[in-house]
Design a protein around this motif. Structure first.
Motif: not given
Length: 111
Positions: A71-78, A80-94
């Motif tokens: 699955s794809v990993v996208i770095e995003e702000q958990p 909105p407006g936060s300075e923190m960036i977290c990885p989110h897994i878009y799909g199941p975790l094999n």
């Protein structure tokens, strides 16, 4: 790259039986949330301390090798407006992307 996900031991055991992990976070599924929450090595202790205090069931920390993910990993702000960036897994975790599992049952130990 390595990212981390905190799971209940029960959810991880269920994933091992069905062959794929589909929980987003505590009490929310991938289908409900749209992605699986993850964190970088410097972030997961804060996530554990903030979101899992008062959780008394066994918890595990999954270390995920993003190079093995299907699955794809996208770095995003958990938040909105936060300075923190977290990885989110878009799909199941094999399961074969999980390279290490550690017990983190007592969140207060990581504060």
């Amino acid at each position: 790259m390595r990212i981390f996900h905190i799971a209940t031991s029960a959810d991880w055991a269920a994933a091992q039986k069905c062959g794929v992990y589909t929980r987003s976070t505590l009490a929310r599924s991938l289908a409900e949330e749209g992605f699986i929450h993850a964190a970088y090595s410097s972030q997961w202790p804060k996530v554990l301390a903030r979101h899992f205090v008062g959780v008394y069931e066994p918890l595990v920390l999954l270390e995920v090798d993003t190079g093995r993910l299907t699955s794809v990993v996208i770095e995003e702000q958990p938040v909105p407006g936060s300075e923190m960036i977290c990885p989110h897994i878009y799909g199941p975790l094999n399961l074969d992307a999980v390279v290490s599992i550690s017990d983190v049952t007592r969140p207060e130990e990581y504060v």
